[in-house]
Structures are given as C-alpha cells and as structure tokens.
Design a protein around this motif. Structure first.
Motif, PDB file in Angstrom:
ATOM      1  N   LEU A   1       0.835  -1.203   0.000  1.00 12.46           N
ATOM      2  CA  LEU A   1       0.000   0.000   0.000  1.00 12.46           C
ATOM      3  C   LEU A   1       0.869   1.253   0.000  1.00 12.46           C
ATOM      4  CD1 LEU A   1      -2.664  -1.237   2.559  1.00 12.46           C
ATOM      5  CD2 LEU A   1      -3.028  -0.873   0.111  1.00 12.46           C
ATOM      6  N   GLY A   2       1.947   1.212   0.762  1.00 12.95           N
ATOM      7  CA  GLY A   2       2.858   2.355   0.769  1.00 12.95           C
ATOM      8  C   GLY A   2       3.497   2.578  -0.581  1.00 12.95           C
ATOM      9  N   PHE A   3       3.834   1.489  -1.260  1.00  8.03           N
ATOM     10  CA  PHE A   3       4.443   1.612  -2.582  1.00  8.03           C
ATOM     11  C   PHE A   3       3.494   2.277  -3.567  1.00  8.03           C
ATOM     12  CE2 PHE A   3       5.415   0.202  -6.848  1.00  8.03           C
ATOM     13  CZ  PHE A   3       6.780   0.447  -6.921  1.00  8.03           C
ATOM     14  N   GLU A   4       2.193   2.030  -3.394  1.00  9.34           N
ATOM     15  CA  GLU A   4       1.207   2.627  -4.290  1.00  9.34           C
ATOM     16  C   GLU A   4       1.008   4.124  -4.013  1.00  9.34           C
ATOM     17  OE1 GLU A   4      -0.273   1.321  -6.861  1.00  9.34           O
ATOM     18  OE2 GLU A   4       0.723  -0.607  -6.591  1.00  9.34           O
ATOM     19  N   GLY A   5       1.673   4.627  -2.987  1.00 14.67           N
ATOM     20  CA  GLY A   5       1.577   6.056  -2.706  1.00 14.67           C
ATOM     21  C   GLY A   5       0.566   6.421  -1.645  1.00 14.67           C
ATOM     22  N   TYR A   6      -0.020   5.415  -0.986  1.00 17.84           N
ATOM     23  CA  TYR A   6      -0.984   5.697   0.067  1.00 17.84           C
ATOM     24  C   TYR A   6      -0.256   5.953   1.390  1.00 17.84           C
ATOM     25  CZ  TYR A   6      -3.993   3.250  -3.297  1.00 17.84           C
ATOM     26  OH  TYR A   6      -4.644   2.837  -4.438  1.00 17.84           O
TER      27      TYR A   6
END
Length: 241
Positions: free
Chosen positions: A21-26
């Motif tokens: 999720l962090g990688f997706e920018g969230y």
C-alpha cells in the motif's frame, strides 16, 4: 493523500500490506487489534480500513459493527481465514464493502483496494500512462505497444506496474519479491529474473532499445520517461517519481 488503516495482528502479513500500500503512494497506518484500530481511526480518519476478522481482543466484526453504529461509512475490506458463507454474509450484512479470504493473492488484494477507492474517492493519479511506444491501463491490467495489446500475466503486469510507477528508480530483487509475491510463495531472486526475462520478451525488447535495464548486482529499472496518457480524463495527477 489517501490514508489507509491496516488492522492485522500477524506481523509478516501486516508488513506485506504496509509495503504494498505504501508503494502505491498511500499513507498507511497499521495496528494489531480492534480497540487501537477504533482509536487510530478517531485520531486520523481513514479513507479505507483493511480489517482482519480474527483479532486478539476486539474482533473485526465488532470493529465493523461499532463503526456502522456510529454512522461511520468508511469503506472496509475484510481479510480473514474464515471463508464460510455465513461469515461472508455476516461481514457484508454489517456493512463491509468487500471480503477477501486468506491465503489471498497480493495482486487480487491490490485490485480490490483500488476498486473500492475508485468507487469512494476521486482518482489521485491517472488510470492510464504512456511511455515511449507503450500505453498502460492500470485498472484493466492492460499494456499495449503501438496500439497492440500485449499478452501479460497478472504477475508480469504487477512487475511492470511497479517499474513504471517509479520510472528511473532501481528496484532490488528483494523489493520486487515483497511487492509482487505473497509471503507464503517463497520465490527466489531467480524467480524475479525469469519473470523479468519473460516480460522483456513480451515488450519486444529484441526489436530495439531496452526498456527495462539491469543494474548490476542491484535490480531492475524502467529507463524511459512515463507520463499521463492524454486520454486518461480529468482527475489524474502527475506521475509520481
């Protein structure tokens, strides 16, 4: 920035969720039980809650029931090892937006998260991107070269999405394994190399310049600039670097 609250008491799975999720920018916050989940959501309202059902003290059903009794319509994606129909029906009846049974594919998880957010939030980044002769439709998991659809597997597309989402950045094999495979899959670094080789072949690298470059001893990098497709429509943000 979209904020997601992860409520999961199993450390390796929790880390997998946070990484992807962090990688997706969230923006991602993680807690391991129901009571701190409600407190965290009160302190900073989430745009989506990824909620395990089997928690140590206050279980996911009670967290969901409490939220809905408060008239809080935050989207909730339930994760659980309990796949019986009665559990699914109960979760959805209490107001869950979706339900995913463990063990699950990280590809399916991310697709479901994005589907929920598309329904409930404005798009934060373009759904379609282009790079050189390529066009990418992220929600549809489609890639085209000069208008011709490329036959990619979901895993190959996930690797491609990771690379193009941060064009110019080197992604280590370990990072790619964490972001594109499930924790119980136990793939090796060689598995990444094989998938990248297949992806390169399907992209048609033998026809001209390489798109994915190998950084010796480190990993892989997409080297062609990526930008929003002009046909992506309103609401898309500039590509994240």
């Amino acid at each position: 920035m979209i904020h997601i609250l992860v409520v999961e008491d199993e450390p390796s799975l929790c880390q997998l969720l946070v990484n992807n999720l962090g990688f997706e920018g969230y923006s991602v916050e993680a807690v391991g039980d129901g009571v701190p989940a409600l407190s965290a959501h009160t302190a900073r309202r989430a745009d989506l809650i990824v909620l395990d059902l089997m928690l140590p003290q206050l279980d996911g059903f009670e967290v969901l029931r409490t939220l809905r009794e408060r008239k809080d319509e935050v989207p909730v994606l339930l994760l659980t090892a309990r796949g019986e129909e009665t559990d699914r029906v109960k979760g959805l009846s209490l107001g869950a937006d979706d339900y995913l049974v463990k063990p699950f594919s990280v590809l399916e998880l991310m697709a479901r998260v994005k589907a929920i957010l598309r329904r409930t939030r404005p798009v934060d980044r373009p759904a379609r991107l282009r790079s050189g002769p390529f066009q990418f439709d992220l929600p549809r998991l489609e890639a085209r070269r000069d208008g011709k659809t490329l036959e990619l597997t979901p895993r190959e597309f996930r690797l491609l999405e990771i690379l193009i989402s941060h064009a110019g950045r080197t992604h280590s094999r370990k990072e790619l394994l964490q972001l594109a495979w499930e924790p119980d899959a136990r793939p090796s670094a060689r598995t990444v190399d094989v998938h990248i080789a297949n992806l390169r072949r399907k992209l048609g690298e033998e026809l001209g310049s390489p798109w994915i470059t190998t950084v010796g001893g480190e990993g892989y990098r997409w080297i062609t600039p990526v930008e929003p497709d002009p046909g992506a429509g309103p609401g898309g943000a500039a590509e994240r670097g």
